[in-house]
Every structure is written in C-alpha cells, then in structure tokens.
Design an enzyme around this catalytic site. Structure first.
Site, mmCIF file in Angstrom:
data_model
loop_
_atom_site.group_PDB
_atom_site.id
_atom_site.type_symbol
_atom_site.label_atom_id
_atom_site.label_comp_id
_atom_site.label_asym_id
_atom_site.label_seq_id
_atom_site.Cartn_x
_atom_site.Cartn_y
_atom_site.Cartn_z
ATOM 1 N N GLY A 83 3.894 8.599 -2.088
ATOM 2 C CA GLY A 83 3.090 8.295 -3.265
ATOM 3 C C GLY A 83 3.443 6.932 -3.837
ATOM 4 O O GLY A 83 3.928 6.049 -3.130
ATOM 5 N N VAL A 100 3.883 3.502 2.005
ATOM 6 C CA VAL A 100 4.276 3.800 0.631
ATOM 7 C C VAL A 100 3.150 3.318 -0.273
ATOM 8 O O VAL A 100 2.576 2.256 -0.046
ATOM 9 C CB VAL A 100 5.592 3.091 0.256
ATOM 10 C CG1 VAL A 100 5.966 3.372 -1.194
ATOM 11 C CG2 VAL A 100 6.714 3.518 1.193
ATOM 12 N N CYS A 101 2.833 4.133 -1.269
ATOM 13 C CA CYS A 101 1.847 3.745 -2.283
ATOM 14 C C CYS A 101 0.511 3.417 -1.592
ATOM 15 O O CYS A 101 0.072 4.130 -0.691
ATOM 16 C CB CYS A 101 2.395 2.578 -3.097
ATOM 17 S SG CYS A 101 1.586 2.263 -4.677
ATOM 18 N N THR A 102 -0.141 2.339 -2.008
ATOM 19 C CA THR A 102 -1.457 2.001 -1.447
ATOM 20 C C THR A 102 -1.385 1.399 -0.050
ATOM 21 O O THR A 102 -2.416 1.064 0.535
ATOM 22 C CB THR A 102 -2.210 1.038 -2.375
ATOM 23 O OG1 THR A 102 -1.388 -0.108 -2.643
ATOM 24 C CG2 THR A 102 -2.574 1.724 -3.680
ATOM 25 N N THR A 150 -0.967 8.809 -1.788
ATOM 26 C CA THR A 150 -0.903 7.405 -2.197
ATOM 27 C C THR A 150 -0.627 7.379 -3.691
ATOM 28 O O THR A 150 -0.357 8.429 -4.302
ATOM 29 C CB THR A 150 -2.215 6.678 -1.840
ATOM 30 O OG1 THR A 150 -2.041 5.270 -2.011
ATOM 31 C CG2 THR A 150 -3.385 7.151 -2.690
#
Length: 227
Positions: free
Chosen positions: A152, A102-104, A122
C-alpha cells in the site's frame, strides 16, 4: 554460501523516497543480496523530499532481476508514458522471480499488463483505479498473488519488504532482521488509514490527492492504449 540475489529498484524522477528507502533498508540485508538502482541514465534522480538518488546502472545494462521493485510517487504520472522505462519493467517483470511494487508503483506494473487478473493494492487515494489495469483491488497493506507482491501507500513498503524477506529467507531471519532494525511502530496517532482518520484529516488529504488523481487517471488511460 548464499546464491546471489539480484534486487533491482526502478528509479524515476519525483518518486516518493520512502517508497524506495524503506524496502531498500530491509531487502539489502537479505543473504546474498546485490542491489541495483536502475534508471534511464546515470544522472542523479530527484525525489519528492530533497533527497537525490544515484543510479548504479542504466536500464540498458542492468543485470537480470531476481526481485524487481517499483516505488511510487507523483512521478508515476510521467513514468507510465516513458517507453524506455516501461520496456525495462516489461522485460524484467517477465523473468523476475518476484515482481513487486510499493504505493502507486503498482500502476507501472499494471500498465504493462503484469497485474491483469491479479489481486493487488496501492495507496488508498488511488485504489479505485486498480480496475483500470485489470487488477483485483484488495484493501490491505500487503497483498500477494503468486509471485506478485504489492504494498500500500509509502510506509506499507516496509511491511511489504518484511513479508518478502520472510518469503525469501524464512520467518526467523525476517524476525531477526525486524529486531535488528527495531521496527516496532508506535505512532502517536491512530490515523493512518481512511477508516481510522478524523474527518478533518481525510478532507485535507482528499483535497491534496483528488485533483492529482484525476490527472493521473487520464495519463493511465493513455498508457493503457499504447500497451
């Protein structure tokens, strides 16, 4: 009886708590799921939002993961340079049925070569660096490429979790789970992505993220050299 599904979350200091708690709430309700919160030690893990997390196991004694989930946050900067954490991700990423972020958190996967040649996403502010880890950037909230699922930024982790839940337990189960959690977003503003944002909001977030992004990219380059 459902087979046991080992879901392993990778914890590290200064992760974004919603990157973790959103998917946790969804995935922990999968049939047969057993959730492990893996970290370097059993010490409490500070997040970016006051909440601290208590690991349930260490990297050294964590059972094999069926689902490996890596959250993001500003703590990724140091996590990608942590040999023990990265070694754990490399080991579990090689054998897990589903490898996710998830995300970075995608950069923790990417720095170990797990996104090489894979479509991935990301957080929007960090999207352009996906090519640094050999990934193919895709500007979507959830991207699947084979057994790799990437979400993202932050809240996209909830969408990612429902996507994975449908893959594992079927659409109808995921729909019932969505209903049970009353996941029916109706935000007060339609400003959740750069393409929908006001100029003022985008400028404010660029001022927040851009200096951090440049520092992060330098650490990412260092991490890639040690692969």
């Amino acid at each position: 009886m459902a087979e046991t599904l080992n879901i392993v979350f990778v914890l590290f200091p200064n992760l974004t708590q919603l990157d973790f708690t959103g998917p946790l709430q969804v995935l922990s309700r999968l049939p047969g799921s057993k959730v492990y919160l893996a970290a370097k030690s059993m010490d409490a893990i500070p997040t970016d939002a006051v909440l601290t997390l208590n690991p349930t196991c260490m990297f050294s004694d964590c059972p094999p993961a069926d689902v490996l989930c890596v959250p993001g946050g500003f703590g990724v900067d140091d996590a990608i340079l942590d040999e023990e954490l990265m070694g754990f991700v490399k080991r579990e990423g090689a054998r897990a049925k589903y490898v996710t972020s998830v995300c970075t958190g995608s950069y923790i996967l990417g720095a170990e070569g797990l996104l090489n040649g894979k479509r991935a996403t990301t957080h929007w502010a960090y999207h352009e660096a996906l090519t640094d880890v050999g990934a193919i950037p895709v500007k979507e909230r959830v991207v699947r490429d084979g057994n790799i699922f990437t979400g993202g930024g932050v809240t996209a982790g909830i969408d990612f979790a429902f996507t994975l839940a449908a893959e594992i337990a079927g659409d109808e189960f995921a729909k019932a789970l969505q209903l049970g959690l009353e996941y029916d977003p109706a935000p007060p503003f339609d400003c959740g992505s750069p393409g929908k944002s006001t100029n003022e909001a985008l400028d404010a977030m660029n001022q927040r993220y851009r200096p951090r992004f440049e520092e992060f990219r330098g650490k990412l380059a260092l991490a890639m050299k040690t692969q």
